[in-house]
Structures are given as structure tokens and as C-alpha cells.
Design an enzyme around this catalytic site. Structure first.
Site, PDB file in Angstrom:
ATOM      1  N   ASP A  82      -7.020  -6.593   2.356  1.00  0.00           N
ATOM      2  CA  ASP A  82      -7.258  -5.357   3.114  1.00  0.00           C
ATOM      3  C   ASP A  82      -7.254  -4.187   2.146  1.00  0.00           C
ATOM      4  OD1 ASP A  82      -7.608  -3.590   5.198  1.00  0.00           O
ATOM      5  OD2 ASP A  82      -5.606  -3.834   6.040  1.00  0.00           O
ATOM      6  N   LYS A  83      -7.718  -3.049   2.691  1.00  0.00           N
ATOM      7  CA  LYS A  83      -7.714  -1.789   1.953  1.00  0.00           C
ATOM      8  C   LYS A  83      -7.087  -0.731   2.847  1.00  0.00           C
ATOM      9  CE  LYS A  83     -10.459   1.235   2.726  1.00  0.00           C
ATOM     10  NZ  LYS A  83     -10.852   2.634   3.038  1.00  0.00           N
ATOM     11  N   HIS A  84      -6.349   0.182   2.245  1.00  0.00           N
ATOM     12  CA  HIS A  84      -5.841   1.326   3.018  1.00  0.00           C
ATOM     13  C   HIS A  84      -6.180   2.597   2.258  1.00  0.00           C
ATOM     14  CE1 HIS A  84      -3.174   3.655   5.625  1.00  0.00           C
ATOM     15  NE2 HIS A  84      -2.844   4.308   4.520  1.00  0.00           N
ATOM     16  N   SER A  85      -6.673   3.580   2.986  1.00  0.00           N
ATOM     17  CA  SER A  85      -6.980   4.874   2.357  1.00  0.00           C
ATOM     18  C   SER A  85      -6.015   5.914   2.885  1.00  0.00           C
ATOM     19  CB  SER A  85      -8.416   5.272   2.722  1.00  0.00           C
ATOM     20  OG  SER A  85      -8.603   6.658   2.534  1.00  0.00           O
ATOM     21  N   THR A 122     -10.775   5.664  10.963  1.00  0.00           N
ATOM     22  CA  THR A 122     -11.729   4.550  11.079  1.00  0.00           C
ATOM     23  C   THR A 122     -11.866   4.069  12.526  1.00  0.00           C
ATOM     24  OG1 THR A 122     -11.248   3.899   8.827  1.00  0.00           O
ATOM     25  CG2 THR A 122     -12.175   2.205  10.239  1.00  0.00           C
ATOM     26  N   ARG A 170       8.727  11.990  13.022  1.00  0.00           N
ATOM     27  CA  ARG A 170       8.548  12.764  11.774  1.00  0.00           C
ATOM     28  C   ARG A 170       7.518  13.855  11.966  1.00  0.00           C
ATOM     29  NH1 ARG A 170       6.392   8.430   8.084  1.00  0.00           N
ATOM     30  NH2 ARG A 170       5.984  10.177   6.685  1.00  0.00           N
ATOM     31  N   SER A 185       6.197   3.662   5.700  1.00  0.00           N
ATOM     32  CA  SER A 185       5.346   3.702   6.887  1.00  0.00           C
ATOM     33  C   SER A 185       4.069   2.892   6.646  1.00  0.00           C
ATOM     34  CB  SER A 185       5.016   5.175   7.187  1.00  0.00           C
ATOM     35  OG  SER A 185       3.998   5.276   8.142  1.00  0.00           O
ATOM     36  N   LYS A 189       3.372  -1.545   7.948  1.00  0.00           N
ATOM     37  CA  LYS A 189       2.248  -1.992   8.789  1.00  0.00           C
ATOM     38  C   LYS A 189       1.401  -3.035   8.053  1.00  0.00           C
ATOM     39  CE  LYS A 189       1.247   2.332   9.312  1.00  0.00           C
ATOM     40  NZ  LYS A 189       1.164   3.735   9.637  1.00  0.00           N
ATOM     41  N   LYS A 190       1.169  -2.792   6.772  1.00  0.00           N
ATOM     42  CA  LYS A 190       0.328  -3.723   6.003  1.00  0.00           C
ATOM     43  C   LYS A 190       1.048  -5.052   5.804  1.00  0.00           C
ATOM     44  CE  LYS A 190      -3.130  -1.090   5.792  1.00  0.00           C
ATOM     45  NZ  LYS A 190      -4.310  -1.483   6.579  1.00  0.00           N
TER      46      LYS A 190
HETATM   47  N1  URA Z   1      -0.098   7.383   6.985  1.00  0.00           N
HETATM   48  C1  URA Z   1       0.855   6.587   7.519  1.00  0.00           C
HETATM   49  O1  URA Z   1       0.567   5.531   8.065  1.00  0.00           O
HETATM   50  N2  URA Z   1       2.132   6.995   7.427  1.00  0.00           N
HETATM   51  C2  URA Z   1       2.505   8.146   6.837  1.00  0.00           C
HETATM   52  O2  URA Z   1       3.695   8.437   6.776  1.00  0.00           O
HETATM   53  C3  URA Z   1       1.507   8.972   6.293  1.00  0.00           C
HETATM   54  C4  URA Z   1       0.198   8.564   6.373  1.00  0.00           C
END
Ligand code: URA
Length: 434
Positions: A82-85, A122, A170, A185, A189-190
Site C-alpha cells: 500500500d501507499k499513504h500520502s 481519495t 485531537r 495514527s 491503520k496501516k
Molecule cells: N492523517 C492521519 O491519519 N492522522 C493524523 O494524525 C494526521 C493525518
């Protein structure tokens, strides 16, 4: 048994490092609701000021992951990547990258988010596709990944629920901008998505969440360090967000640009293609697929075919790739924004261009806002492009009504600087962090 949460918050407030068991008690309590909103907010603020050390941060991240389900991909004969931006304006890379990785032999369950403020999401882009189901149940998600190789979907409440709750708290209490909280955070999730490899696109520049290069680098190093420490092979690219990525910003418009990039990469924005292929190479290396050729997957049409298969498998139109105009909704008012003088584009105030899309209704001010998928900006002139009255416009506005188009046109003129010459373009990939 750990001390009561109140005592753990006091300890962190006073600068004491917490044990893995103590951090787990907090994370699981946030996930199951036994930690109150007030306690979660106070803990987040204590971390904001005191941080988490190199032992605490992986422990807290893993505990956040364990607040919910961890997806299990055993039995798949492909690496799960996977990729996260960190987000930007016009960032449609995921729509092009996921099918490229799938065409190169990876399985890509890409759990994506919604846009907020100036950065697009996305998930919002995919919801511009009629019928596309962004919330398949776990069995359907697996079936789509097996059939199409990739599935870009939204986060369910079962994946890292502690993060869903803590992030909202937050956001409401001013502790979003903390590297340990951002890292835990994103990575919780990843890690819950059951990945084997993750490439991070950490953006810097005027449209990025972390505008300064040094801050983006610090975030990238922390993400890479904790990802690897938690057992997830992770690398990051620092990439330029000092200008809109590609030529469009707005949901349906970005889907159309992505399809054009998949079907005619030579006609696509060169920086968009370059950053997508760089991220693809980095992800494939993490999955042991170094021998695969992402450029061939793109240019030969295999990635476009994977994208079409994904859309159809998730309930979207089977002919979206061939006929995007039949399915993507168009805005009622479409207007070119002329430059006030002849010249070349010198710079984008990128964040402001993202906010133009938000004001048009294409993105949210708050999480509860509904959005209009058809609005946005198209044909955005980039730095170095020649513009002028009667010649190439600064951009084309797609709006719900004339008043919205007027306001957007004025904001586009203010956000795109025109001069006599542009500085040399900075590289789109600034550096790699391993
Ligand atoms: N994206 C996230 O998923 N968590 C954060 O705290 C900031 C950006």
C-alpha cells in the site's frame, strides 16, 4: 494491572515515559470507550508537549492497531502493499498507483480517507463514480482484491477504532500537529490493514500539511522508523507539493485525469506520472517485486485494465475507463479564468487553490459537511506555462452557479502568480527516506 488512567495521564504530563502495558491500557480504553473524551484529550495534549520516546511510540502504535480487527491476507500468493500520502492539492496518485501495483503482481487493499480543509481525499474522488461501493464487507473486499488485484475503499469502524476516536478528539482540541500522534495514527491503520510493505508519500511545500522540508523529513523519518520497528517494511519519499499535482483539483475532475493518465500517459502531466512511478518502484521493492516494470504496466494498458476491473467489481460502471464522460457528473457552470497579463506562471499558492475547491463545495470545512463531486478546477496552468488574455487561461472553473464561479475565478487569479519568467522547476521527488 496498570494504574488508573488518570494517574497515567499525570505521569505523561510530568514527563515520565510510560510502559508498553500502560500505553496499551490507554489505547484499548480509547477504543472501547472506557477512557472518557476528557481523558483522551488530556492524554493527547500531554503527548503533544512531552512526546513519546523511541520505545513508547512503537508500543503505542501497536496498541492502537490492536484496538480493532487486523486484516488477514494469508493464502494470497502476492505481496500485500500500500501507499499513504500525507495529502495535498490535486493528489490523485492513489488512483493510478494502486492498479499499477496490481498489474505488477501485488495485492493492494488501499484503505483511504476523506478530504478536509484544503487537501482532497481519495475516498471522495471514488465516490464521484456512480455505484462505486467504498464500504465493502471484509469478505467482499478480499474477493475484489483477489479478482482485480486492488481495491481502494474507506476505513471501517473495525480497523483501529481507537484512532478514529482519538483523531476526532485531537481535531476538536488542538493536538493534531504532533509527530508521535500523527505517526501512531497513520501507522495503526496501516498495520491493521495487514500489509507487508508500505510506501509513504510525505509532501512538503505550500499545499502540504507539513509545509517545511525539515518538518516533512522529521515526520518521514519517524514514520519509517516506527513502521519498520513494528514489523511493516516501510520507506518514504519526500515529494514536492509547492504546486498543484497534475492539472485538476476536484473529485470527478481528478477521476477523469487519472483515467486519462492510465490510458494515455504520454499526454498526462509529467510530474504526476514521475511521482507515481517513483512510488510504485519503492513499493514493489518492499514487496520483493523489484523485477516488475511499473512503467510497462502503465504504458501497456495493464494498469488501466486493473483500474476498470476494480471499479466494476466494486459496483461502478463497467465502461468507466472507455467512457468517463457518460458517468462522471459535470458541473452546470464551466468558465475559463483568463490571466490579467501575458507572461508565464511563476508560482502557485497551492493551499489557496485547494481552498478554492473547498469554497466551490468540492471539499469539507468540517467532517460533517456534504460535498459536490462535480465542482473544481481543470486545466490548471503550472509554473513555467505561458498564459495571457486570449491565450491559455490560468484554469477552468467548474461551479454550481455563477456566483460561485465569480468567487472562484477571483481566488484563482490571486493564487497563481504570473511574471516574465519562472524559476527552474524543483524535482518532484526530493529524497528517499529508508
Ligand atoms: N492523517 C492521519 O491519519 N492522522 C493524523 O494524525 C494526521 C493525518
Amino acid at each position: 494491572m496498570t494504574a488508573p488512567v488518570k494517574e497515567l495521564i499525570r505521569a505523561k504530563r510530568d514527563g515520565r515515559a510510560l510502559t508498553a502495558d500502560e500505553l496499551r491500557a490507554i489505547a484499548l480504553g480509547i477504543g472501547d470507550g472506557t477512557v472518557t473524551d476528557a481523558q483522551a484529550a488530556a492524554f493527547a495534549m500531554a503527548v503533544f508537549f512531552r512526546g513519546l520516546d523511541e520505545r513508547e511510540l512503537p508500543a503505542f502504535t501497536l496498541a492502537m492497531r490492536d484496538s480493532g480487527t487486523v486484516l488477514d491476507w494469508s493464502g494470497l500468493d502476492r505481496p500485500v502493499l500500500d501507499k499513504h500520502s500525507t495529502g495535498g492539492v490535486g493528489d490523485k496518485v492513489s488512483l493510478i498507483l494502486a492498479p499499477i501495483l496490481a498489474a505488477c503482481g501485488a495485492a493492494v487493499p488501499m484503505i483511504s480517507g476523506r478530504g478536509l480543509g484544503h487537501t482532497g481525499g481519495t475516498l471522495d474522488k471514488l465516490e464521484a463514480i456512480p455505484g462505486y461501493d467504498t464500504r465493502p464487507d471484509p469478505a467482499s473486499l478480499r474477493a475484489v482484491v483477489e479478482r482485480a488485484g486492488c481495491a481502494i475503499v474507506g476505513q471501517t469502524g473495525e480497523l483501529a477504532p481507537a484512532d478514529g476516536r482519538l483523531y476526532a478528539i485531537r481535531d476538536a482540541t488542538g493536538s493534531v500537529e504532533s509527530i508521535p500522534l500523527i505517526v501512531s495514527s497513520i501507522l495503526s491503520k496501516k498495520l491493521a490493514a495487514g500489509l507487508q510493505g508500505l510506501v509513504l508519500d510525505v509532501k512538503h511545500g505550500s499545499g502540504a500539511f507539513m509545509a517545511a522540508l525539515d518538518d516533512a523529513r522529521a515526520l518521514a523519518r519517524a514514520l519509517v522508523g516506527v513502521g519498520n520497528a513494528a514489523g511493516l517494511a516501510t520507506t518514504a519519499l519526500l515529494t514536492d507539493m509547492d504546486r498543484v499535482l497534475g492539472r485538476t483539483a476536484g473529485n470527478a475532475l481528478e477521476v477523469r485525469e487519472s483515467i486519462e493518465a492510465l490510458t494515455d500517459p504520454d499526454g498526462a502531466d509529467a510530474r504526476l506520472v514521475e511521482v507515481t512511478l517513483a512510488l510504485a518502484r519503492a513499493a514493489l521493492a518492499l514487496g520483493g517485486l523489484d523485477g516488475a516494470d511499473p512503467e510497462a504496466a502503465l504504458r501497456g494498458g495493464a494498469a488501466a485494465e486493473r483500474f476498470g476491473a476494480m471499479v466494476a467489481a466494486l459496483g461502478g460502471p463497467a465502461d468507466l475507463v472507455e467512457h468517463p464522460g457518460r458517468h462522471l457528473r459535470a458541473a452546470p457552470v464551466v468558465r475559463a479564468v483568463e490571466a490579467g497579463r501575458d507572461g508565464v506562471v511563476v508560482a502557485h499558492a497551492t493551499r489557496d487553490l485547494g481552498l478554492v475547491v473547498t469554497e466551490l463545495g468540492g471539499n469539507r470545512h468540517t467532517e460533517a459537511d456534504a460535498i459536490d463531486h462535480a465542482v473544481g478546477l481543470d486545466a490548471i496552468a503550472g509554473p513555467g506555462d505561458r498564459v495571457g488574455p486570449g491565450g491559455r487561461p490560468l484554469a477552468v472553473v467548474h461551479a454550481r452557479d455563477e456566483a460561485g464561479a465569480d468567487a472562484a475565478a477571483a481566488a484563482v487569479r490571486a493564487a497563481i502568480t504570473v511574471g516574465d519568467s519562472a524559476p527552474p522547476a524543483p524535482p518532484v521527488v526530493t529524497e528517499e527516506v529508508r
